[in-house]
Design an enzyme around this catalytic site. Structure first.
Site, short mmCIF file in Angstrom:
data_model
loop_
_atom_site.label_atom_id
_atom_site.label_comp_id
_atom_site.label_asym_id
_atom_site.label_seq_id
_atom_site.Cartn_x
_atom_site.Cartn_y
_atom_site.Cartn_z
N ILE A 125 0.82 -1.21 0.00
CA ILE A 125 0.00 0.00 0.00
C ILE A 125 0.86 1.26 0.00
O ILE A 125 0.48 2.27 -0.59
CB ILE A 125 -0.99 0.00 1.20
N GLY A 128 -5.65 -6.97 0.79
CA GLY A 128 -6.19 -5.99 1.73
C GLY A 128 -5.33 -4.75 1.73
O GLY A 128 -4.75 -4.37 0.71
N GLU A 129 -5.24 -4.10 2.89
CA GLU A 129 -4.44 -2.88 3.07
C GLU A 129 -4.97 -1.68 2.30
O GLU A 129 -4.40 -0.60 2.40
CB GLU A 129 -2.97 -3.09 2.65
N GLY A 130 -6.03 -1.85 1.52
CA GLY A 130 -6.49 -0.77 0.65
C GLY A 130 -5.78 -0.75 -0.69
O GLY A 130 -5.90 0.23 -1.44
N THR A 131 -5.08 -1.83 -1.02
CA THR A 131 -4.29 -1.84 -2.25
C THR A 131 -5.16 -1.69 -3.50
O THR A 131 -4.80 -0.98 -4.45
CB THR A 131 -3.45 -3.13 -2.36
#
Length: 344
Positions: free
Chosen positions: A90, A307-310
């Site tokens: 991210i 995840g992580e907002g990637t």
């Protein structure tokens, strides 16, 4: 927040799109994306201002037993340090696309130094194990919603109008699975995926455990379901989505965990969907079922499951491109091009 229903504005934005120097519909999804952002911002000339991604991190009581996840609970804190040190995916994608990145401790089982610049919104040092008792109290859940709303309000006050969300929390695919099943009524067995890399035996065990947990409780409200099955980071994601929609921000929805939080937010206020753009289709097997339930189509399909907002970070350039063509691309009249091209 209210639903977006300005039919006059919708007609005028669509006309502006159709009169650009291209065949009608030739820019495909970018055209519907430009229309949606214009409606969110209530203007024919929308702009993307200070795009920001917020990662909420929290630990889960069930992860202490390591039965539903291959990684130990300590990885949550270790990954938060990685975010702060700029070493995660991210970080790379946010830097690539000029996105501001903020990290929130929603409830990690670790104390971070104040000097690290992490937003401290810790509710507790991880949730309880919902095999034994609800993950959190209703009061803790409401506190998480409220704290997330305050964080988003502060970001918005700094001229940000476009926001995406990410998460970190070992065990949070289990919480997301339980919430998915509760809000969609899809059986647990059809919601469970590999999470951070379970093998077939691990997935079978995870299904058994989560089915037992699901059958143990009977939440009566969205808030009670969130408190029973959720994580502090998921509750904060829900509160952040609700507040961002209230502030009429453009919201980039990431993958499986964030969409689970959105299901809770939608159950609280269905109008949140008017403000959401779905970034990608995660390869976590339940995510496509969530998207089908919501009747939405994501911008990207890259087999991500990090995840992580990637996914949200990777979708930001498409959002920017949609706004830019709406504002800067010449019309037939501007360019002196015959509108006969529209018939080709």
């Amino acid at each position: 927040m209210s639903a977006i229903a300005d039919l006059t504005l919708k007609s005028s934005i669509q006309k502006k799109i159709d009169l650009k120097t291209k065949p009608i519909g030739a820019l495909g999804t970018l055209e519907s994306l430009a229309l949606k952002i214009g409606l969110i911002q209530n203007t024919e000339t929308p702009e993307i201002s200070k795009p920001t991604i917020v990662i909420f991190a929290g630990d889960h009581g069930i992860a202490a037993k390591a039965e539903v996840n291959p990684f130990p609970q300590e990885v949550t804190a270790q990954m938060v340090y990685n975010f702060v040190n700029g070493g995660a995916a991210i970080n790379i994608f946010s830097n690539t696309n000029a996105i501001d990145l903020k990290i929130v401790d929603a409830g990690v089982n670790h104390t971070f130094p104040e000097s690290m610049g992490i937003i401290n919104a810790k509710i507790a040092v991880g949730t309880k194990n919902y095999q034994d008792q609800p993950a959190m109290t209703l009061e803790q859940c409401q506190m998480a919603l409220d704290k997330a709303g305050t964080i988003v309000s502060k970001i918005h006050s700094n001229a940000c109008n476009t926001i995406g969300f990410g998460e970190m929390g070992i065990g949070n695919t289990s919480s997301a699975t339980l919430l998915m099943s509760y809000f969609t009524h899809i059986p647990i067995s059809d919601c469970v995926g590999s999470g951070t890399g379970l093998n077939a035996e691990g997935i079978a065990k995870k299904k058994q455990i989560l089915l037992e947990v699901y059958n143990k409780y009977s939440p009566q409200t969205p808030l009670e379901a969130l408190a029973t099955f959720g994580g502090f980071e998921i509750a904060m994601l829900c509160g952040a989505i609700l507040k961002a929609a209230e502030l009429k921000m453009t919201i980039l929805i990431d993958g499986f965990i964030v969409t689970a939080a959105l299901l809770a937010a939608k159950a609280i206020n269905p109008n949140v969907l008017d403000y959401c753009i779905f970034a990608h289709n995660s390869s976590e097997q339940g995510h496509s079922k969530m998207l089908d339930f919501l009747n939405v189509t994501p911008l990207l399909s890259l087999n991500l499951r990090l995840g992580e907002g990637t996914g949200a970070a990777l979708a930001i350039p498409l959002v920017q491109a949609a706004v830019n063509f709406l504002n800067d691309m010449a019309s037939f009249e501007d360019a002196g091009v015959s509108t006969e091209i529209e018939k080709t």
